[in-house]
Design a protein around this motif. Structure first.
Motif, PDB file in Angstrom:
ATOM      1  N   GLU A  24      23.535  -1.603 -11.192  1.00 33.27           N
ATOM      2  CA  GLU A  24      23.130  -0.647 -12.141  1.00 33.27           C
ATOM      3  C   GLU A  24      24.698  -1.259 -13.181  1.00 33.27           C
ATOM      4  O   GLU A  24      25.048  -0.929 -14.131  1.00 33.27           O
ATOM      5  CB  GLU A  24      22.889  -0.146 -11.661  1.00 33.27           C
ATOM      6  CG  GLU A  24      21.211  -0.003 -11.713  1.00 33.27           C
ATOM      7  CD  GLU A  24      20.488  -0.568 -12.719  1.00 33.27           C
ATOM      8  OE1 GLU A  24      20.959  -0.178 -13.798  1.00 33.27           O
ATOM      9  OE2 GLU A  24      18.774  -0.919 -12.608  1.00 33.27           O
ATOM     10  N   HIS A  76      23.048  -3.001 -21.823  1.00 28.42           N
ATOM     11  CA  HIS A  76      22.616  -3.269 -20.102  1.00 28.42           C
ATOM     12  C   HIS A  76      21.347  -4.110 -19.640  1.00 28.42           C
ATOM     13  O   HIS A  76      21.693  -3.942 -18.934  1.00 28.42           O
ATOM     14  CB  HIS A  76      21.980  -1.336 -20.018  1.00 28.42           C
ATOM     15  CG  HIS A  76      21.832  -1.171 -18.674  1.00 28.42           C
ATOM     16  ND1 HIS A  76      22.413  -0.750 -17.777  1.00 28.42           N
ATOM     17  CD2 HIS A  76      21.112  -1.286 -17.458  1.00 28.42           C
ATOM     18  CE1 HIS A  76      21.990  -0.221 -16.857  1.00 28.42           C
ATOM     19  NE2 HIS A  76      20.732  -0.734 -17.316  1.00 28.42           N
ATOM     20  N   GLU A  77      19.861  -3.655 -20.384  1.00 22.33           N
ATOM     21  CA  GLU A  77      19.442  -4.648 -19.933  1.00 22.33           C
ATOM     22  C   GLU A  77      19.915  -5.626 -19.879  1.00 22.33           C
ATOM     23  O   GLU A  77      18.908  -7.101 -18.567  1.00 22.33           O
ATOM     24  CB  GLU A  77      17.446  -4.301 -21.006  1.00 22.33           C
ATOM     25  CG  GLU A  77      17.544  -2.834 -20.667  1.00 22.33           C
ATOM     26  CD  GLU A  77      17.507  -2.695 -19.068  1.00 22.33           C
ATOM     27  OE1 GLU A  77      16.882  -2.922 -18.004  1.00 22.33           O
ATOM     28  OE2 GLU A  77      16.919  -0.907 -19.043  1.00 22.33           O
ATOM     29  N   HIS A  99      20.882   3.778  -9.376  1.00 18.21           N
ATOM     30  CA  HIS A  99      21.397   4.142 -11.177  1.00 18.21           C
ATOM     31  C   HIS A  99      22.325   5.111 -10.576  1.00 18.21           C
ATOM     32  O   HIS A  99      22.133   5.920  -9.569  1.00 18.21           O
ATOM     33  CB  HIS A  99      20.991   5.072 -11.829  1.00 18.21           C
ATOM     34  CG  HIS A  99      19.585   3.573 -12.241  1.00 18.21           C
ATOM     35  ND1 HIS A  99      17.952   3.494 -11.479  1.00 18.21           N
ATOM     36  CD2 HIS A  99      19.436   3.456 -13.577  1.00 18.21           C
ATOM     37  CE1 HIS A  99      17.278   3.048 -12.549  1.00 18.21           C
ATOM     38  NE2 HIS A  99      17.993   2.408 -13.819  1.00 18.21           N
ATOM     39  N   HIS A 124      21.456  -7.348 -16.787  1.00 19.36           N
ATOM     40  CA  HIS A 124      20.800  -6.948 -15.387  1.00 19.36           C
ATOM     41  C   HIS A 124      20.463  -8.434 -15.187  1.00 19.36           C
ATOM     42  O   HIS A 124      20.075  -9.135 -14.141  1.00 19.36           O
ATOM     43  CB  HIS A 124      19.513  -6.313 -15.453  1.00 19.36           C
ATOM     44  CG  HIS A 124      20.054  -4.995 -15.247  1.00 19.36           C
ATOM     45  ND1 HIS A 124      20.589  -4.542 -14.074  1.00 19.36           N
ATOM     46  CD2 HIS A 124      19.485  -3.662 -15.921  1.00 19.36           C
ATOM     47  CE1 HIS A 124      20.534  -3.570 -13.560  1.00 19.36           C
ATOM     48  NE2 HIS A 124      20.238  -2.772 -15.048  1.00 19.36           N
TER      49      HIS A 124
HETATM   50 ZN    ZN Z   1      19.555  -0.660 -15.398  1.00 18.97          ZN
END
Ligand code: ZN
Length: 670
Positions: free
Chosen positions: A569, A493-494, A631, A497
């Motif tokens: 997100e 996830h990071e 989010h 980004h």
């Molecule tokens: Zn995030």
């Protein structure tokens, strides 16, 4: 591998008791995995939302309280870290003293407002409030220059609306909340002994509404170019002459500054007009900022007034958090790395860092494979994406060097509020001292005891603090499928980004610089738009009757998720799931692990992910978070994300049902 910090009890990878097997995975996967958890964990009055994330946060608070209690056993010498943390914590716990002092700790700050004279007085006053107390009109901070990311720059960023989002001031459906806000403003001015609270309410509402009108929306704020307006201090002085900027910058330790980013000129224009206009209104607005900010550090009456509005009306909380948790939060934030240093010494096993480094490496390889396999991206842009991925800075656990708090003095002889101001001023000075200097890429943007993770576009770094490296995110006792489905997805996830709608606009060096071909950007946006439409269609609250403060009810329309605001997100959740799944397959090396509790590894991967988001939440908080939190809500981080993934449908053999999306309606980005 050993569990974290001597906790002897083992946490199961997946607890079947948390399921609701009455719901089919094909109808509502989130309910299926978490329905039992929701029933077993009804919301306690102090919470507006409580989920498995919050269980970890609560356990973490107990750990920090234990650290503080241990410190108490030894006599701390004046000026030591233990003395600073200990005194700040005890001041927050001392309800007798706080209730005796009432509002006297802010009397000097309020008196300073009316004493400020002329442009210079206002410049000094505004900077003093910004440095130590609150952010009326705008907030100054230092961060990397988005177009020259090796150097730090001062930003003046829109702020000054205490309800936290412009919609609360401008949208018709929020009138009940505004009514409660007016009552709150009147109440705290009355407590502070002001003769005409009604005039104060009118002034605060007028000024904050003007700021709200001039503010960018949360969606507009996602476009970094809309907040980039580098200019000279000379131009700042010419454009907003109502404030003496030399006086202002001097208080912040920025004398001699030549360049500055005035992020939101429209808000600055409102500020200038108001400062140049009716002084009485300005004074009320600044007084409100101070009272509102100090409310949690003063007596119980003003604290409860603040809680009734922000906690109860806006979030649906029924009771405040216990005093010890509130008190603990202050040293935990203001001396974050000092607390962090103690925290990791006690609770963070070095093996966790090694295992995480391996996982991050696997995820990086998997994301690289995904980039190579993209059908919609040209070789030219793929090569640039690889360059960016290859130079990610990875931070795990805790920083290599710790902040030095030796110049911060905490003194129990003065009030709690005075000490909080000192700590805030210290942090502001520490930050402002970096202005115009090279960016220190070894610094951390979160303390190690924070249960969270982040990606920073200007340093191209991903960071996983020690506190998130615990179950249910990272579980040394669990099988690989569970760890890839939990911490693996968080890592992915990071990383994603760096390539979401916002992150993709920054290059490998962290500069806002378009490295995409036009056709590739168009292809990305086309896919992203499908995801936006999917989330826009999600009804987060049905149409319903809502009781107003006066006891009447009004019919509220259904509330939908904001697909554009949450896009980054949602892209990251999807990318995290896809990349972690690939990494799990790579790690298995073609060997299919034996099922556990009757579930295949593929199934356990998705079950572990869904279990992270188990939560109960109040309707008020659903409405508030939909406005202010990019989010998606827990339920939709699960159901909204997995229904685009072929491997999810395959794992649970889903070919129809409410969860099902036909292949032509699915969209994958990374
Ligand atoms: Zn995030």
């Amino acid at each position: 591998m050993a569990g974290c910090g001597g906790d002897s009890k083992k946490v199961p990878g997946i607890d079947l008791a948390n399921f609701d097997t009455a719901v089919a995975p094909s109808e509502d996967f989130y309910e299926y995995v978490t329905g039992g958890w929701q029933k077993a964990n009804p919301l306690k009055p102090e919470f507006s939302r409580y989920g498995s994330f919050d269980v970890l946060r609560e356990n973490n608070e107990v750990r920090i309280r234990d650290l503080f209690a241990e410190m108490e056993k030894t006599q701390a010498s004046v000026g030591s870290i233990e003395q600073k943390i200990g005194d700040l914590y005890r001041l927050g716990l001392d309800s007798v003293r706080l209730n005796n002092e009432k509002l006297t700790p802010v009397a000097g700050d309020l008196a300073a407002i009316s004493a400020a004279e002329g442009r210079t007085g206002i410049g000094t006053l505004l900077a003093t409030i910004h440095r130590t107390m609150a952010n009326p009109f705008f907030a100054p901070f230092v961060d990397a220059d988005m177009m020259a990311s090796d150097m730090n720059m001062v930003y003046l960023y829109q702020a000054g609306i205490s309800m936290g989002n412009r919609d609360y001031y401008l949208d018709a459906e929020n009138e009940a909340i505004r009514e409660a806000y007016r009552a709150y403003i009147a109440k705290i001015f009355g407590m502070a002994g002001y003769g005409d609270p009604a005039a104060a309410v009118a002034a605060v509402m007028e000024i904050e509404t003007k700021i709200a009108e001039a503010s960018l929306s949360t969606v507009e704020l996602r476009d970094p170019y809309k907040s980039y307006n580098k200019t000279t201090v000379e131009a700042l002085k010419a454009d907003y002459p109502a404030v003496d900027w030399d006086a202002y910058l001097g208080v912040l330790g920025l004398a001699g500054l030549t360049e500055i980013n005035v992020s939101h000129p429209a808000v600055m224009k409102v500020m200038n007009d108001i400062v140049a206009g009716d002084r009485a209104k300005l004074d009320y607005y600044l007084a409100f900022n101070i009272l509102d900010s100090a409310a949690s550090a003063l007596d119980d009456d003003i604290f409860m007034a603040s809680f009734e509005f922000y906690g109860k009306t806006m979030s649906g909380q029924q009771e405040p958090r216990p005093r010890w948790k509130r008190a603990l939060g202050i040293p935990n934030r203001s001396l974050g790395e000092a607390v962090g240093e103690m925290y990791v010494a006690k609770y963070f096993p070095p093996e966790s860092k090694e295992r995480m480094l391996k996982l991050v490496g696997d995820l990086q390889t998997a994301l690289g494979q995904h980039i190579d396999a993209l059908e919609w991206m040209s070789e030219e842009t793929k090569a640039k994406a690889h360059e960016k991925l290859d130079v990610f800075i990875v931070k795990i656990g805790y920083p290599d060097k710790w902040k030095d708090y030796s110049t911060l003095a905490i003194d129990p002889a003065i009030s709690y509020w005075e000490n909080i101001k000192r700590a805030s001023g210290w942090l502001s000075d520490d930050q402002m001292a970096k202005a115009g200097k090279p960016v220190d890429k070894t610094e951390w943007g979160m303390s190690p005891q924070t249960v969270n993770a982040y990606f920073n576009p200007t340093t191209n770094e991903i960071c996983f603090p020690a506190a998130i490296l615990q179950p249910p995110f990272f579980n040394p006792d669990a099988d690989d499928a569970v760890n890839y489905g939990a911490i693996g997805v968080v890592i992915g996830h990071e990383m994603t980004h760096g390539f979401d709608d916002q992150g993709r606009q920054f290059d490998k060096d962290g500069n806002l610089n378009d490295w995409w071909t036009e056709a590739d950007a168009e292809a990305f946006n086309k896919r992203a738009d499908v995801l936006v439409a999917q989330y826009d269609a999600i009804e987060v609250l049905p149409e319903m009757d809502v009781t107003q403060p006066d006891g009447t009810t009004v019919r509220q329309p259904a509330l939908h998720a904001n697909g554009r605001f949450s896009l980054g997100e949602n892209i990251a959740d999807q990318g995290g799931l896809r990349v972690a799944y690939t990494a799990m397959k790579m790690a298995a090396g073609g060997v299919e692990p034996a099922p556990i509790d009757g579930f295949t590894a593929d199934q356990r991967f998705y079950l572990a992910y869904a279990a992270l988001w188990a939560q109960n939440i109040r309707n008020e908080e659903i409405a508030r978070l939909t406005k202010i939190d990019e989010h998606s809500l827990g339920k939709w981080r699960v159901d909204g994300a997995v229904r685009n993934l072929d491997t999810f449908f395959k794992a649970f053999d889903i070919t129809s049902g409410a969860m099902y999306l036909p292949p032509e309606q699915r969209v994958v980005i990374w």
